[in-house]
Motif scaffolding. Structure first.
Motif, mmCIF file in Angstrom:
data_model
loop_
_atom_site.group_PDB
_atom_site.id
_atom_site.type_symbol
_atom_site.label_atom_id
_atom_site.label_comp_id
_atom_site.label_asym_id
_atom_site.label_seq_id
_atom_site.Cartn_x
_atom_site.Cartn_y
_atom_site.Cartn_z
ATOM 1 N N ASN A 363 0.847 -1.207 0.000
ATOM 2 C CA ASN A 363 0.000 0.000 0.000
ATOM 3 C C ASN A 363 0.877 1.251 0.000
ATOM 4 O O ASN A 363 0.591 2.216 -0.708
ATOM 5 C CB ASN A 363 -0.896 0.031 1.228
ATOM 6 N N TYR A 367 0.322 3.740 -3.051
ATOM 7 C CA TYR A 367 -0.305 5.048 -2.878
ATOM 8 C C TYR A 367 0.714 6.203 -2.835
ATOM 9 O O TYR A 367 0.339 7.344 -2.564
ATOM 10 C CB TYR A 367 -1.198 5.053 -1.632
ATOM 11 N N ASP A 390 5.154 6.069 4.421
ATOM 12 C CA ASP A 390 5.269 6.481 3.002
ATOM 13 C C ASP A 390 4.951 7.955 2.875
ATOM 14 O O ASP A 390 4.462 8.574 3.825
ATOM 15 C CB ASP A 390 4.333 5.624 2.122
ATOM 16 N N ILE A 393 -0.297 9.744 -1.078
ATOM 17 C CA ILE A 393 -1.519 10.580 -1.110
ATOM 18 C C ILE A 393 -2.201 10.707 0.261
ATOM 19 O O ILE A 393 -3.013 11.588 0.474
ATOM 20 C CB ILE A 393 -2.544 10.012 -2.132
ATOM 21 N N ILE A 395 -4.595 9.520 3.634
ATOM 22 C CA ILE A 395 -6.025 9.159 3.715
ATOM 23 C C ILE A 395 -6.780 10.358 4.303
ATOM 24 O O ILE A 395 -6.353 10.900 5.332
ATOM 25 C CB ILE A 395 -6.226 7.918 4.624
ATOM 26 N N ILE A 403 -11.329 2.567 7.291
ATOM 27 C CA ILE A 403 -10.366 1.808 6.470
ATOM 28 C C ILE A 403 -10.313 0.303 6.777
ATOM 29 O O ILE A 403 -9.825 -0.458 5.967
ATOM 30 C CB ILE A 403 -8.925 2.386 6.564
ATOM 31 N N PHE A 408 -13.925 -1.132 1.732
ATOM 32 C CA PHE A 408 -13.917 0.333 1.773
ATOM 33 C C PHE A 408 -12.669 0.844 1.055
ATOM 34 O O PHE A 408 -11.555 0.351 1.267
ATOM 35 C CB PHE A 408 -13.930 0.855 3.218
ATOM 36 N N ARG A 409 -12.852 1.858 0.232
ATOM 37 C CA ARG A 409 -11.716 2.497 -0.436
ATOM 38 C C ARG A 409 -11.881 4.002 -0.264
ATOM 39 O O ARG A 409 -12.985 4.542 -0.450
ATOM 40 C CB ARG A 409 -11.685 2.143 -1.925
ATOM 41 N N ALA A 410 -10.797 4.684 0.108
ATOM 42 C CA ALA A 410 -10.890 6.129 0.350
ATOM 43 C C ALA A 410 -11.225 6.847 -0.956
ATOM 44 O O ALA A 410 -10.959 6.333 -2.051
ATOM 45 C CB ALA A 410 -9.583 6.641 0.940
ATOM 46 N N GLY A 418 -7.322 -1.689 -6.632
ATOM 47 C CA GLY A 418 -7.452 -2.322 -5.304
ATOM 48 C C GLY A 418 -8.891 -2.699 -5.031
ATOM 49 O O GLY A 418 -9.795 -2.309 -5.765
ATOM 50 N N TYR A 419 -9.085 -3.478 -3.940
ATOM 51 C CA TYR A 419 -10.448 -3.948 -3.626
ATOM 52 C C TYR A 419 -10.911 -3.543 -2.228
ATOM 53 O O TYR A 419 -12.035 -3.821 -1.835
ATOM 54 C CB TYR A 419 -10.511 -5.485 -3.702
ATOM 55 N N GLY A 420 -10.026 -2.972 -1.449
ATOM 56 C CA GLY A 420 -10.411 -2.619 -0.075
ATOM 57 C C GLY A 420 -10.489 -3.818 0.853
ATOM 58 O O GLY A 420 -11.238 -3.815 1.832
ATOM 59 N N VAL A 421 -9.708 -4.852 0.545
ATOM 60 C CA VAL A 421 -9.738 -6.049 1.405
ATOM 61 C C VAL A 421 -8.435 -6.173 2.206
ATOM 62 O O VAL A 421 -8.396 -6.780 3.274
ATOM 63 C CB VAL A 421 -9.964 -7.318 0.549
ATOM 64 N N GLY A 422 -7.352 -5.534 1.701
ATOM 65 C CA GLY A 422 -6.014 -5.699 2.304
ATOM 66 C C GLY A 422 -5.936 -5.296 3.770
ATOM 67 O O GLY A 422 -5.472 -6.072 4.612
ATOM 68 N N LEU A 423 -6.433 -4.085 4.096
ATOM 69 C CA LEU A 423 -6.301 -3.624 5.490
ATOM 70 C C LEU A 423 -7.183 -4.407 6.462
ATOM 71 O O LEU A 423 -6.717 -4.774 7.542
ATOM 72 C CB LEU A 423 -6.596 -2.125 5.588
#
Ligand code: ADP
Length: 471
Positions: A363, A367, A390, A393, A395, A403, A408-410, A418-423
């Motif tokens: 991520n 990002y 990092d 951009i 959040i 998150i 959920f994606r910002a 992305g799919y919003g599953v990683g976090l």
């Protein structure tokens, strides 16, 4: 049986025991008192009788007689026996009357000058041994304690009536009070019966207070809050997952349909197939992430669990990510590391931990358009802490709290794939390892993600004291 009835019964039984004990005590002491009182009166009359009978001086005898008439009422069924006794031959000169027991006469003789008592059927006897100048005599008086008997009978009735009446009153009153006490509980039960999966928004009304009922209602409402959130999350998750899975599938079907709609050149078929592979790849990634997310939700016992060195995992993750995209700039720093390698070891599943760390680092790279991503490893307060910073951009502040929600994606992440599953997956993995994840971010400046995991050495030291690591 309902608790309210049980409480009332218990209270009634307790009262019954106390009342019974008190009634027996009152009955016993009043009985003894009346009996003693009557015997005293009988004794007085016996000695008076003796005095009157044997008094030489006629004037004194008259005085005694007058006293007896004026101050001593005649006892019910009162009888008097005067028996002459020959102490030398040790036998009675006067024959023993039929009503008087010979054993009682013997007792009177043995007692000398003291009064002896006896009771036969309902009649009380009092007798004294009297030595007179004319000879030795035994004076016996008998009477029936009618007044005492009546008193005791009445007392028995009063006590029995009080006992039964008292118990009825106590039972009714305690039933009323226990019903009143349990009314809020009945309300909670009735309300809880109304609540189902379809109306989880319903809550129990209760007056604020510190009593147990308010606590119960509050706890119940809190549980409903959690259940409602869990239900909503699950519903969202399913609809989001279906949507995310359908998008690449629709693309694949559409692409194949177009390719097959008419004969095409080899190059066109190649383009179509590449598009299909790309979409199928997305589908593969998404299903893998979903599978990992589902697995991380297990209790961990199905995973292979072992001691995992976090520093080694970090290098392995960096190697994989570098292979995938050589343009990224992942810099690992490990300052002030402890010498004891156990302090950097975490009890857990290597693959899941790799997945969690690579999600966060990836991520950071994604990002920030592959700007520098600084990964540092430290040991703080019994925990291994990995920080990923990092300069991308960031959040938006208002969206930070969402998150960890699956899919959920910002609002600023649209240009990035992305799919919003990683976090959510990372959080679930860290939680499984009894760790914590903290995300700090500022839009357009960058993001800092900190993962803290309890080290094996620390856990071992704690287990000696029967404690659990609290993040
Ligand atoms: P995604 O596949 O969308 O990256 P994640 O679950 O990993 O899904 O992240 C959820 C959302 O959190 C992302 O869509 C993004 O908006 C935001 N996010 C996560 N990490 C970062 C980061 N390092 N910088 C900026 N935004 C991030």
């Amino acid at each position: 049986m309902k608790i309210q009835t049980k409480t009332a019964l218990l209270f009634t039984m307790l009262t019954a025991t106390i009342l019974l004990f008190l009634s027996i005590a009152v009955y016993y002491f009043v009985g003894r008192f009346t009996s003693n009182d009557f015997l005293k009166r009988l004794e007085l009359r016996t000695t008076l009788s003796a005095k009157i009978h044997f008094e030489q001086d006629e004037t004194s005898a008259d005085v005694f007689n007058q006293l007896r008439r004026e101050y001593l009422e005649v006892l019910p069924h009162e009888r008097e026996y005067i028996l002459e006794y020959d102490p030398l031959q040790e036998k009675l000169i006067t024959p023993i009357p039929a009503d008087v027991n010979s054993r009682f006469i013997r007792e009177i003789i043995q007692k000398g000058g003291q009064t002896a008592y006896s009771r036969h059927r309902k009649t009380d006897f009092a007798g004294v041994y009297y030595k007179d100048v004319t000879g030795d005599f035994i004076v016996v008086k008998s009477a029936v304690n009618e007044y005492g008997e009546d008193l005791i009978r009445n007392l028995r009735h009063v006590l029995a009536a009080t006992f039964i009446g008292g118990l009825c009153v106590v039972f009714t009153v305690s039933l009323y009070f226990s019903r009143n006490t349990f009314r809020p509980v009945r309300h909670i039960v009735a309300r809880a019966r109304d609540i189902s999966a379809h109306n989880l928004h319903l809550r129990i009304n209760y007056s604020e207070g510190s009593d147990e009922i308010s606590e119960l209602a509050e706890t119940f409402n809190n549980m409903l809050d959690r259940l409602e959130t869990a239900f909503e999350t699950q519903n969202n998750f399913i609809s989001n997952a279906s949507h995310e899975l359908r998008t690449p599938l629709t693309a694949i079907i559409g692409e194949a349909d177009i390719a097959l709609s008419k004969p095409r050149s080899g190059e066109e078929y190649q383009q179509s197939l590449s598009a299909i592979i790309r979409e199928a790849g997305k589908l593969h990634n998404l299903t893998s992430s979903l599978l990992s997310l589902a697995q991380s939700g297990f209790d961990g016992k199905k995973q292979e669990w072992s001691g995992v060195r976090i520093d080694e995992i970090l290098f392995a993750v960096k190697e994989t990510l570098d292979e995938r995209d050589p343009n990224n700039q992942i810099i690992i720093t490990m300052d002030d590391l402890p010498e004891d390698e156990d302090l950097l070891t975490v009890e857990g599943n290597e693959n899941l931990l790799k997945l969690a760390l690579s999600n966060v680092i990836l991520n950071g790279c994604k990002y920030s358009h592959n700007q520098r991503v600084e990964v540092s490893l430290r040991f703080i307060d019994g925990a291994v802490a990995v920080t990923v910073v990092d300069h991308g951009i960031g959040i938006p502040q208002t969206e930070l709290k969402h998150i960890y929600e699956p899919f959920f994606r910002a609002s600023n992440s649209n240009p990035f794939e992305g799919y919003g599953v990683g976090l959510p997956l990372t959080k679930a993995i860290i939680k499984l390892h009894h760790g914590v994840i903290i995300v700090e971010s500022e839009e357009n400046k960058g993001t800092k993600v900190t993962l803290r995991l309890p080290s094996v050495a620390h856990l071992r030291a704690q287990s000696g004291r029967e404690q659990v690591w609290i993040p």
